[in-house]
Design an enzyme around this catalytic site. Sequence first.
Site, PDB file in Angstrom:
ATOM      1  NE  ARG A   1     -34.340   7.576  24.425  1.00 41.05           N
ATOM      2  CZ  ARG A   1     -33.372   8.586  24.525  1.00 41.05           C
ATOM      3  NH1 ARG A   1     -33.525   9.773  23.939  1.00 41.05           N
ATOM      4  NH2 ARG A   1     -32.178   8.304  25.258  1.00 41.05           N
TER       5      ARG A   1
ATOM      6  CB  SER B   1     -34.481   1.500  26.660  1.00 40.03           C
ATOM      7  OG  SER B   1     -32.965   1.611  27.161  1.00 40.03           O
TER       8      SER B   1
ATOM      9  CD  GLU C   1     -36.632   4.104  24.715  1.00 42.92           C
ATOM     10  OE1 GLU C   1     -36.623   4.340  25.871  1.00 42.92           O
ATOM     11  OE2 GLU C   1     -35.909   4.090  23.846  1.00 42.92           O
TER      12      GLU C   1
HETATM   13  C1  LIG Z   1     -28.592  -2.925  21.692  1.00 43.77           C
HETATM   14  C2  LIG Z   1     -29.682  -1.798  21.442  1.00 43.77           C
HETATM   15  C3  LIG Z   1     -29.102  -0.460  22.279  1.00 43.77           C
HETATM   16  C4  LIG Z   1     -30.008   0.570  22.042  1.00 43.77           C
HETATM   17  N1  LIG Z   1     -29.692   1.848  22.420  1.00 43.77           N
HETATM   18  C5  LIG Z   1     -29.967   2.906  22.242  1.00 43.77           C
HETATM   19  C6  LIG Z   1     -29.684   4.146  22.802  1.00 43.77           C
HETATM   20  O1  LIG Z   1     -28.676   4.331  23.509  1.00 43.77           O
HETATM   21  N2  LIG Z   1     -30.492   5.178  22.697  1.00 43.77           N
HETATM   22  C7  LIG Z   1     -31.844   5.129  21.713  1.00 43.77           C
HETATM   23  O2  LIG Z   1     -32.312   6.208  21.999  1.00 43.77           O
HETATM   24  N3  LIG Z   1     -32.024   3.943  21.546  1.00 43.77           N
HETATM   25  C8  LIG Z   1     -31.454   2.852  21.782  1.00 43.77           C
HETATM   26  N4  LIG Z   1     -31.695   1.782  21.204  1.00 43.77           N
HETATM   27  C9  LIG Z   1     -32.967   1.640  20.400  1.00 43.77           C
HETATM   28  C10 LIG Z   1     -33.136   1.969  18.940  1.00 43.77           C
HETATM   29  O3  LIG Z   1     -31.797   1.669  18.472  1.00 43.77           O
HETATM   30  C11 LIG Z   1     -33.437   3.674  18.522  1.00 43.77           C
HETATM   31  O4  LIG Z   1     -34.754   4.035  19.023  1.00 43.77           O
HETATM   32  C12 LIG Z   1     -33.310   3.805  16.996  1.00 43.77           C
HETATM   33  O5  LIG Z   1     -33.450   5.011  16.698  1.00 43.77           O
HETATM   34  C13 LIG Z   1     -34.393   3.041  16.480  1.00 43.77           C
HETATM   35  O6  LIG Z   1     -34.141   3.314  14.828  1.00 43.77           O
HETATM   36  P1  LIG Z   1     -34.472   1.947  13.825  1.00 43.77           P
HETATM   37  O7  LIG Z   1     -33.933   2.472  12.513  1.00 43.77           O
HETATM   38  O8  LIG Z   1     -33.981   0.639  14.151  1.00 43.77           O
HETATM   39  O9  LIG Z   1     -35.976   2.102  13.797  1.00 43.77           O
HETATM   40  P2  LIG Z   1     -37.091   0.779  13.880  1.00 43.77           P
HETATM   41  O10 LIG Z   1     -37.046   0.123  15.198  1.00 43.77           O
HETATM   42  O11 LIG Z   1     -37.149   0.110  12.726  1.00 43.77           O
HETATM   43  O12 LIG Z   1     -38.460   1.785  14.176  1.00 43.77           O
HETATM   44  C14 LIG Z   1     -38.592   2.719  15.351  1.00 43.77           C
HETATM   45  C15 LIG Z   1     -39.915   3.698  14.956  1.00 43.77           C
HETATM   46  O13 LIG Z   1     -39.257   4.725  14.037  1.00 43.77           O
HETATM   47  C16 LIG Z   1     -40.209   4.641  13.096  1.00 43.77           C
HETATM   48  N5  LIG Z   1     -39.411   4.815  11.789  1.00 43.77           N
HETATM   49  C17 LIG Z   1     -38.315   4.163  11.562  1.00 43.77           C
HETATM   50  N6  LIG Z   1     -37.934   4.809   9.991  1.00 43.77           N
HETATM   51  C18 LIG Z   1     -38.662   5.723   9.783  1.00 43.77           C
HETATM   52  C19 LIG Z   1     -38.860   6.778   8.882  1.00 43.77           C
HETATM   53  N7  LIG Z   1     -38.054   6.696   7.760  1.00 43.77           N
HETATM   54  N8  LIG Z   1     -39.822   7.650   8.926  1.00 43.77           N
HETATM   55  C20 LIG Z   1     -40.744   7.556   9.773  1.00 43.77           C
HETATM   56  N9  LIG Z   1     -40.966   6.804  10.695  1.00 43.77           N
HETATM   57  C21 LIG Z   1     -39.843   5.787  10.991  1.00 43.77           C
HETATM   58  C22 LIG Z   1     -40.896   3.338  12.939  1.00 43.77           C
HETATM   59  O14 LIG Z   1     -42.383   3.220  12.351  1.00 43.77           O
HETATM   60  C23 LIG Z   1     -40.914   2.918  14.402  1.00 43.77           C
HETATM   61  O15 LIG Z   1     -42.184   3.533  15.184  1.00 43.77           O
HETATM   62  C24 LIG Z   1     -31.204   0.726  21.410  1.00 43.77           C
HETATM   63  C25 LIG Z   1     -31.373  -0.678  20.689  1.00 43.77           C
HETATM   64  C26 LIG Z   1     -30.715  -1.889  21.063  1.00 43.77           C
HETATM   65  C27 LIG Z   1     -31.522  -3.043  20.237  1.00 43.77           C
END
Ligand SMILES: Cc1cc2nc3c(=O)[nH]c(=O)nc-3n(C[C@H](O)[C@H](O)[C@H](O)COP(=O)(O)OP(=O)(O)OC[C@H]3O[C@@H](n4cnc5c(N)ncnc54)[C@H](O)[C@@H]3O)c2cc1C
Length: 304
Positions: free
Chosen positions: A177, A226, A296
């Site tokens: 992660r 998480s 996380e």
């Molecule tokens: C119901 C639920 C279930 C989930 N299950 C999982 C799972 O099974 N496995 C898992 O790993 N995660 C899980 N997550 C967490 C989340 O979905 C992941 O971490 C996902 O990759 C975040 O992507 P996002 O687009 O929402 O990023 P955001 O939440 O918007 O941002 C997360 C981070 O990424 C950075 N970021 C975003 N876009 C960019 C970009 N273009 N360039 C550089 N940095 C960037 C942001 O600055 C921030 O630090 C879950 C979340 C929820 C709500």
Amino acid sequence: MSELAAKLRAAMPELRGRLVADQRLADLAWFRVGGPAEALFTPEDEDDLAYFLERAPADVPVTPIGLGSNLLVRDGGLPGVTVRLGRAFAGIAPAGGARLKAGAAAADKRMAIAAHEAGIGGFAFYAGIPGAIGGALRMNAGANGTETSDRVVEVYGVDRSGRRRTLSKAEMGYSYRHSAAPADVIFTGALFEGAPAERDAIRAEMDEVLRHRESTQPVKSRTGGSTFKNPPGHAAWKLIDQAGMRGFSVGGAQVSEMHCNFLLNTGGAVASDIETLGEEIRRRVRETSGVELEWEIKRIGVAA
Ligand SMILES: Cc1cc2nc3c(=O)[nH]c(=O)nc-3n(C[C@H](O)[C@H](O)[C@H](O)COP(=O)(O)OP(=O)(O)OC[C@H]3O[C@@H](n4cnc5c(N)ncnc54)[C@H](O)[C@@H]3O)c2cc1C
């Protein structure tokens, strides 16, 4: 318009994207809490993003966000410019063999579907992750035994000075992660590789991923997924359960009864309720098991 947005706009006559002041971030994050972005920029395309980053004064903080599924935006909002990539960055295209090129704004779920359509195995784990590719690249998102780093070939982005970057998988510095890629790079897309597979088998795997998730996680709630990383040798949810925190609440924030490592906004939470609850969990887990939980979820912005 906030002073910052107006000032930046005036200094960038050729900017084509949307730059707005005081944008509500609660609408853009899964927890549905948090204060506004001082300025929110949606670039028209990669040239526009590079133009903006090159000209924005170095002391203006720039924070990329994706679909906000791993974010807790604090109640005082996010100073500086928040960058959210839009439709121009959401494409997914075959790139020869078992390779796919995806834009950073493509939803992970779309990636699983595109790989299925192309008969490329190894992407079913994305079916249930509710983020976009940019967030997956930064977080090394993973599930069901596979993580983003297992599929990445190279990553494209633009750094804070507006320089285009191509980062090899080694330069992404992946671990659980986490990516050690330079913090100032905004990812715009990546090249991925899977392996040829039968479409029926891929479909069955995606169905299983979704079925398992719906029976173990509060996937329809206001949550950030998480909350804490699993410490080496431990499952975070188990430590939280053993500390007696299942269902515990602070204000409108509650530890999920279904999955102890998920925090919920039960309706009236503010960001500080969620963060205070998280810190209380860390304290009690430290007391009961001696283990230090690491967030996380990315907490961004300033307190009210
Ligand atoms: C119901 C639920 C279930 C989930 N299950 C999982 C799972 O099974 N496995 C898992 O790993 N995660 C899980 N997550 C967490 C989340 O979905 C992941 O971490 C996902 O990759 C975040 O992507 P996002 O687009 O929402 O990023 P955001 O939440 O918007 O941002 C997360 C981070 O990424 C950075 N970021 C975003 N876009 C960019 C970009 N273009 N360039 C550089 N940095 C960037 C942001 O600055 C921030 O630090 C879950 C979340 C929820 C709500």
